[in-house]
Design a protein around this motif. Structure first.
Motif, PDB file in Angstrom:
ATOM      1  N   GLY A 119       0.829  -1.195   0.000  1.00  0.00           N
ATOM      2  CA  GLY A 119       0.000   0.000   0.000  1.00  0.00           C
ATOM      3  C   GLY A 119       0.863   1.243   0.000  1.00  0.00           C
ATOM      4  N   MET A 120       0.205   2.393   0.249  1.00  0.00           N
ATOM      5  CA  MET A 120       0.895   3.682   0.223  1.00  0.00           C
ATOM      6  C   MET A 120       1.268   4.161   1.630  1.00  0.00           C
ATOM      7  SD  MET A 120       0.957   4.194  -3.017  1.00  0.00           S
ATOM      8  CE  MET A 120       0.261   3.109  -4.261  1.00  0.00           C
ATOM      9  N   PHE A 121       1.422   3.225   2.548  1.00  0.00           N
ATOM     10  CA  PHE A 121       1.868   3.489   3.920  1.00  0.00           C
ATOM     11  C   PHE A 121       0.847   4.316   4.699  1.00  0.00           C
ATOM     12  CE2 PHE A 121       6.765   2.833   3.533  1.00  0.00           C
ATOM     13  CZ  PHE A 121       6.536   1.606   2.959  1.00  0.00           C
ATOM     14  N   ASP A 122       0.647   5.581   4.337  1.00  0.00           N
ATOM     15  CA  ASP A 122      -0.315   6.437   5.032  1.00  0.00           C
ATOM     16  C   ASP A 122      -1.724   6.025   4.619  1.00  0.00           C
ATOM     17  OD1 ASP A 122      -2.187   8.803   5.276  1.00  0.00           O
ATOM     18  OD2 ASP A 122      -0.425   9.631   6.284  1.00  0.00           O
TER      19      ASP A 122
ATOM     20  N   TYR B 162      -3.189   9.819  -6.966  1.00  0.00           N
ATOM     21  CA  TYR B 162      -2.073  10.750  -7.097  1.00  0.00           C
ATOM     22  C   TYR B 162      -0.783  10.188  -6.490  1.00  0.00           C
ATOM     23  CZ  TYR B 162      -4.869  14.759  -8.687  1.00  0.00           C
ATOM     24  OH  TYR B 162      -5.651  15.601  -9.421  1.00  0.00           O
ATOM     25  N   VAL B 163      -0.896   9.677  -5.259  1.00  0.00           N
ATOM     26  CA  VAL B 163       0.330   9.333  -4.526  1.00  0.00           C
ATOM     27  C   VAL B 163       1.012   8.084  -5.083  1.00  0.00           C
ATOM     28  CG1 VAL B 163      -0.456  10.467  -2.426  1.00  0.00           C
ATOM     29  CG2 VAL B 163      -0.901   8.027  -2.718  1.00  0.00           C
ATOM     30  N   ARG B 164       0.324   7.318  -5.916  1.00  0.00           N
ATOM     31  CA  ARG B 164       0.973   6.145  -6.502  1.00  0.00           C
ATOM     32  C   ARG B 164       2.069   6.507  -7.493  1.00  0.00           C
ATOM     33  NH1 ARG B 164      -4.028   3.795 -10.170  1.00  0.00           N
ATOM     34  NH2 ARG B 164      -4.334   5.627 -11.497  1.00  0.00           N
ATOM     35  N   HIS B 165       2.267   7.806  -7.703  1.00  0.00           N
ATOM     36  CA  HIS B 165       3.349   8.265  -8.573  1.00  0.00           C
ATOM     37  C   HIS B 165       4.584   8.653  -7.756  1.00  0.00           C
ATOM     38  CE1 HIS B 165       0.731   8.281 -12.093  1.00  0.00           C
ATOM     39  NE2 HIS B 165      -0.209   8.783 -11.297  1.00  0.00           N
ATOM     40  N   ASN B 166       4.604   8.262  -6.485  1.00  0.00           N
ATOM     41  CA  ASN B 166       5.705   8.631  -5.593  1.00  0.00           C
ATOM     42  C   ASN B 166       6.349   7.382  -4.996  1.00  0.00           C
ATOM     43  OD1 ASN B 166       5.305  11.870  -4.913  1.00  0.00           O
ATOM     44  ND2 ASN B 166       3.371  10.853  -5.372  1.00  0.00           N
TER      45      ASN B 166
ATOM     46  N   TYR C 214      10.783  -2.133  -2.106  1.00  0.00           N
ATOM     47  CA  TYR C 214       9.751  -1.106  -2.285  1.00  0.00           C
ATOM     48  C   TYR C 214      10.149   0.138  -1.506  1.00  0.00           C
ATOM     49  CZ  TYR C 214       5.156   1.189  -1.704  1.00  0.00           C
ATOM     50  OH  TYR C 214       4.122   2.094  -1.677  1.00  0.00           O
ATOM     51  N   LEU C 215      10.296   1.264  -2.228  1.00  0.00           N
ATOM     52  CA  LEU C 215      10.612   2.547  -1.603  1.00  0.00           C
ATOM     53  C   LEU C 215       9.465   3.506  -1.882  1.00  0.00           C
ATOM     54  CD1 LEU C 215      12.706   4.343  -0.125  1.00  0.00           C
ATOM     55  CD2 LEU C 215      13.549   5.021  -2.393  1.00  0.00           C
ATOM     56  N   TYR C 216       8.795   3.922  -0.808  1.00  0.00           N
ATOM     57  CA  TYR C 216       7.696   4.895  -0.929  1.00  0.00           C
ATOM     58  C   TYR C 216       8.232   6.246  -0.488  1.00  0.00           C
ATOM     59  CZ  TYR C 216       3.179   7.152  -0.137  1.00  0.00           C
ATOM     60  OH  TYR C 216       2.108   8.005  -0.178  1.00  0.00           O
ATOM     61  N   HIS C 217       8.030   7.289  -1.325  1.00  0.00           N
ATOM     62  CA  HIS C 217       8.675   8.566  -1.029  1.00  0.00           C
ATOM     63  C   HIS C 217       7.779   9.760  -1.339  1.00  0.00           C
ATOM     64  CE1 HIS C 217       9.468   8.439  -5.383  1.00  0.00           C
ATOM     65  NE2 HIS C 217      10.100   7.279  -5.201  1.00  0.00           N
ATOM     66  N   HIS C 218       6.513   9.669  -0.960  1.00  0.00           N
ATOM     67  CA  HIS C 218       5.612  10.813  -1.139  1.00  0.00           C
ATOM     68  C   HIS C 218       5.962  11.900  -0.125  1.00  0.00           C
ATOM     69  CE1 HIS C 218       2.242  13.180  -2.229  1.00  0.00           C
ATOM     70  NE2 HIS C 218       1.513  12.897  -1.164  1.00  0.00           N
TER      71      HIS C 218
ATOM     72  N   CYS D 145       6.134   4.057 -10.717  1.00  0.00           N
ATOM     73  CA  CYS D 145       4.807   4.547 -10.372  1.00  0.00           C
ATOM     74  C   CYS D 145       3.839   3.399 -10.620  1.00  0.00           C
ATOM     75  CB  CYS D 145       4.402   5.775 -11.195  1.00  0.00           C
ATOM     76  SG  CYS D 145       4.287   5.461 -12.972  1.00  0.00           S
ATOM     77  N   GLY D 146       2.646   3.491 -10.024  1.00  0.00           N
ATOM     78  CA  GLY D 146       1.650   2.458 -10.252  1.00  0.00           C
ATOM     79  C   GLY D 146       1.236   1.757  -8.985  1.00  0.00           C
ATOM     80  N   GLU D 147       0.808   0.502  -9.154  1.00  0.00           N
ATOM     81  CA  GLU D 147       0.295  -0.287  -8.031  1.00  0.00           C
ATOM     82  C   GLU D 147       1.383  -1.269  -7.592  1.00  0.00           C
ATOM     83  OE1 GLU D 147      -2.342   0.488  -6.602  1.00  0.00           O
ATOM     84  OE2 GLU D 147      -3.299   1.764  -8.108  1.00  0.00           O
ATOM     85  N   PRO D 148       1.981  -1.043  -6.433  1.00  0.00           N
ATOM     86  CA  PRO D 148       3.150  -1.829  -6.043  1.00  0.00           C
ATOM     87  C   PRO D 148       2.787  -3.183  -5.444  1.00  0.00           C
ATOM     88  CG  PRO D 148       2.690  -0.204  -4.358  1.00  0.00           C
ATOM     89  CD  PRO D 148       1.695   0.042  -5.467  1.00  0.00           C
ATOM     90  N   CYS D 149       3.650  -4.129  -5.655  1.00  0.00           N
ATOM     91  CA  CYS D 149       3.518  -5.437  -5.026  1.00  0.00           C
ATOM     92  C   CYS D 149       4.907  -6.052  -4.930  1.00  0.00           C
ATOM     93  CB  CYS D 149       2.572  -6.354  -5.800  1.00  0.00           C
ATOM     94  SG  CYS D 149       3.276  -7.068  -7.314  1.00  0.00           S
ATOM     95  N   ALA D 150       4.969  -7.190  -4.293  1.00  0.00           N
ATOM     96  CA  ALA D 150       6.199  -7.981  -4.293  1.00  0.00           C
ATOM     97  C   ALA D 150       5.815  -9.423  -4.559  1.00  0.00           C
ATOM     98  CB  ALA D 150       6.933  -7.862  -2.963  1.00  0.00           C
ATOM     99  N   ALA D 151       6.384  -9.998  -5.603  1.00  0.00           N
ATOM    100  CA  ALA D 151       6.151 -11.405  -5.942  1.00  0.00           C
ATOM    101  C   ALA D 151       7.478 -12.030  -6.312  1.00  0.00           C
ATOM    102  CB  ALA D 151       5.151 -11.539  -7.079  1.00  0.00           C
TER     103      ALA D 151
END
Length: 816
Positions: free
Chosen positions: A166-169, A179-183, A197-201, A256-262
């Motif tokens: 997810g986007m953490f927050d 919007y935030v999925r571009h960060n 996975y690095l989230y940096h909004h 950017c986009g919908e993050p996952c780990a597989a």
């Protein structure tokens, strides 16, 4: 690997057998009407997982650092989660958990233990076991996988692990995700052989604390994916993802986009043999400052996790923590159903509520912070097992109090946001109860001299502060400045019953319940003051007598205690009322607070039994208020029999248990207790109606004035847990810590003749052997400490001074 075919004692439903020797609940049919979850945690990294494999992972706070997504109340139910896929050479895809694959298997079982969940499945000659737990020494959720091949030929398999980030927050993910999925960035790190996975909004309120998230494996990685849309495929779902069907995850990295780990790791299982592999879904804190230092730390963590034997060491560490925690109190009882809850599942749940307050579960969305009144009560059940934890929390809660004694209603220790400003009359009253619980357990009066800052008007700690004792004195200042025309505390925004605010106004509307609690708190403060210089004890005694007189002058209704007075000065909870004629809390807290005569206590509790009791417990009030559309201006929007409007509010039932125990009414006290033992309640209601976990208490059960009578609601994160623990250990079994020792005041059923309690108290391991004649007991007749008589004329107290210097002791108790 464990035995897939282990036998268990059953509850009679075929879905909730308990393996008590292993402290396990085993779910042989995971296709249930609702998720039954287990919490996994090391104190900073947390997860819950259901019997079907659904679940969520977060670091520190589910508001700020929710690492993976979970969709409450949405279909498909209980998703996403921590998913493992097995792909056979001919393309068949199946999972050890019920979710996500629809492929049928020959055998399936789920198992929850404290801090560990296990999933077993068999398809033909191949069996798989998935064990999930959070490493106690590393910030990683461990997925330990065992595969066993009972066939005569080797089996080649492709194993996949998947989690949706997810986007953490949580608020940003819910409101602004598009919007935030571009960060963000997701990539494969060759050094760690991990998806990172690095989230940096930049608008994240704690972006410099945000962790680096990652998924790694012990087996060689053949392919990977960091893009959920690529992994799933167009209009696909988690049951048959595109990448797994193609047996190639595509090695997608995104900025950017919908993050996952597989991750995709091929394995070969030899004929008649077994193999193990593991995945690690973890975090490395503070990813951005000093980058790429976090990446190097992550690589070191992953390398350490991959060391031979490390997974077994970490799992043993989880088991040691829980064994030590549960060993603080253990009771040998003739009732296995009660013993199971008292010794294992109730204290397990109390750890969860102490960590998560009312915030996060498969039902609760995680938006709430730390409830002030909630956390004060939750830590009552921690104080005698982990007093240091309870003390730390007490000091934090005191820092959320202003100099005038008022406290916040909700605070957010993990977030950069101000506390909730609501003014509830009961919030400050719970502080002295928690302080007394900590002092009674430790005997360390120096705690009262610790200095704690006040909360300033801006919601931040002030530069000056006061002692703990001065903070507790401020509670009295607040109460005395918020009394109404009858001399009782004002309701304000609520008095534990939040809905009752509808009947009050800021300056009018009084609470008998809060008045009874205030009397109880003044008695605790009076006891704490006795060992101090000054006249505080006498002042508290005088205030207590004044409050008792105020209650007695207006609150007795003839057969029970009134609940309060509304904004017009009219009684709430009177026989003259159309709805809500009797409320349970005013009856129980009259006994707990010692307000009124023995005759009034007995009469009021009998009225509660006659008018409020059901097969599933006592209703909160009777009769329920009507709501819209029958009433144009109803007391509450709650439908009759729901929530605070006539539901069986389990939290309130705990106080009725305490009250009946204090009155010596053992049969009724234990009847109330057994009515709410979760798996017994489930058996009575039936699985499809009750729905909730058979090993965890709920907040409420829909009452008989509603067609869904028997439906259990608000599971896991409820104040029922702590108070049921206190009611059982301190009042039913009667082993109660006090400032000067350990009170032994059992209230046991007539049919019981012996109970043994093992308890830690101030550094001494006590074995308390209680013997009573068959039939009702009148109290303790004789008590010995290591063979020497103890005085019982003034009550059966094991003095703390008598235990000084002893590491072990035996207390023999004879009842009459």
């Amino acid at each position: 690997m464990g035995d897939l075919y282990r036998s268990h004692s059953r509850t009679g439903l075929g879905v909730t057998p308990f393996d008590d020797a292993r402290r396990a609940v085993v779910i042989e049919e995971p296709r249930l009407p609702a998720p039954w979850i287990n919490y996994l945690s090391n104190g900073e990294l947390h997860a819950f997982v259901s019997q079907a494999g659904g679940g969520c992972l977060w670091w520190r706070s589910p508001l700020s650092f929710r690492l993976t997504r979970y969709r409450q109340q949405n279909l498909p139910l209980d998703s996403p989660g921590f998913y493992v896929y097995l792909r056979e050479p001919r393309g068949t895809i199946w999972s050890p958990t019920l979710r996500p694959c629809p492929t049928a298997v020959d055998e399936r079982r789920s198992e929850h233990r404290p801090g560990i969940s296990r999933f077993l499945a068999r398809r033909g000659e191949l069996a798989v076991e998935l064990t999930l737990f959070i490493a106690p020494d590393e910030h990683a959720l461990v997925w330990d996988i065992g595969l066993r091949n009972a066939g005569a030929a080797d089996r080649a398999l492709d194993v996949f692990a998947y989690a949706e980030f997810g986007m953490f927050d949580w608020q940003q993910d819910t409101d602004w995700e598009y919007y935030v999925r571009h960060n963000l960035n997701v990539w494969f790190d060759p050094g760690a052989q991990a998806v990172v996975y690095l989230y940096h909004h930049h608008y994240h309120p704690k972006i410099l604390e945000a962790p680096l998230a990652w998924l790694a494996a012990t087996a060689p990685v053949k392919s990977f994916c960091g893009d959920r849309d690529v992994f799933i495929g167009n209009y696909g779902d988690e049951g048959r993802p595109s990448g797994i069907r193609q047996n190639d995850l595509g090695n997608a990295e995104i900025a950017c986009g919908e993050p996952c780990a597989a991750l995709h790791t091929p394995v070969r299982v030899p004929a008649g043999g077994a193999v193990r592999c593991a995945y690690f879904l973890g975090v490395t804190p503070a990813a951005l400052p000093g980058w790429p230092a976090a990446l190097e730390r992550m690589r070191g963590t992953v390398a350490a996790l991959r060391q031979p034997g490390r997974v077994d060491e970490l799992r043993a560490g989880v088991e040691r923590w829980w064994t030590e925690h549960l060993a603080a109190f253990h009771a040998d009882l003739p009732d296995a159903d009660c013993a199971r809850m008292i010794n294992v599942w109730n204290p397990v749940q109390c750890v969860h509520t102490a960590r998560y307050s009312r915030s996060f579960s498969s039902q609760a969305s995680g938006v709430r912070g730390m409830g002030f009144r909630d956390t004060c009560q939750d830590l009552l059940a921690i104080a005698y097992r982990k007093p240091d934890w309870a003390e730390r929390t007490l000091l934090y809660l005191l820092s959320q109090q202003g100099p005038d004694g008022r406290t916040v209603h909700e605070c957010f220790p993990g977030e950069s946001r101000p506390p909730s400003p609501g003014l509830h009359i009961d919030d400050p009253l719970w502080l002295p109860m928690l302080a007394h619980a900590v002092l009674a357990e430790t005997g360390d009066a120096a705690l009262l001299e610790r200095r704690v800052p006040w909360l300033g008007p801006d919601g931040r700690p002030t530069a000056d502060g006061a002692t703990v004792w001065e903070h507790l004195n401020a509670v009295v200042l607040f109460m005395e400045s918020h009394l109404g025309e009858h001399g009782l505390p004002l309701i304000l925004d609520g008095d534990w019953n939040d809905s009752i605010r509808k009947l009050a106004s800021p300056a009018r509307g009084e609470s008998v319940f809060a008045a009874q609690q205030y009397v109880y708190v003044l008695r605790l403060l009076e006891r704490m003051a006795r060992g101090r210089t000054g006249t505080d004890a006498e002042r508290y005694a005088a205030l207590r007598a004044k409050q008792e007189r105020a209650i007695l002058a207006c609150a007795w209704d003839g057969a029970w205690w009134r609940r309060g007075f509304d904004r017009h000065g009219e009684p709430i909870g009177s026989a003259a009322c159309r709805y809500g004629q009797i409320w349970i809390n005013a009856q129980s807290w009259a006994v707990i607070g010692g307000v009124g005569s023995r005759a009034q206590h007995e009469r009021a509790m009998q009225s509660a039994f006659d008018l409020l009791n059901t097969d599933f417990g006592l209703k909160k009030l009777h009769p329920s208020f009507r709501s819209w559309p029958e009433e144009a201006d109803p007391y509450s929007g709650y439908s009759p029999g729901c929530g605070e409007n006539g539901a069986i509010f389990c939290h309130a039932n705990t106080w009725a248990i305490v009250a009946e125990a204090l009155l010596g009414n053992a049969e009724r006290a234990w009847r109330y207790y057994r009515q709410l033992v979760p798996h017994l309640a489930l058996q009575k209601a039936g699985l499809q109606r009750y729905q909730a976990e058979p090993y965890a208490y709920v907040s409420n059960i829909v009452g008989p004035e509603n067609p869904k009578f028997g439906w259990a609601n608000v599971t896991q994160v409820t104040g029922t847990a702590a108070w049921m623990d206190v009611a059982a250990t301190q009042y039913l079994l009667g082993v109660r810590p006090e400032l000067h020792g350990l009170r032994i005041a059992p209230c046991l059923p007539a049919a019981w003749t012996s109970v043994t309690v093992r308890r830690r108290f101030r550094g001494c391991r006590l074995e308390i052997a209680i013997r009573k004649p068959r039939g009702p007991a009148a109290g303790v007749r004789r008590m010995e400490l290591d063979g020497e008589d103890l005085k019982v004329e003034d009550g059966a107290l094991v003095p703390a001074t008598a235990l000084a210097g002893r590491s072990r002791a035996r207390v023999a108790v004879e009842m009459e």
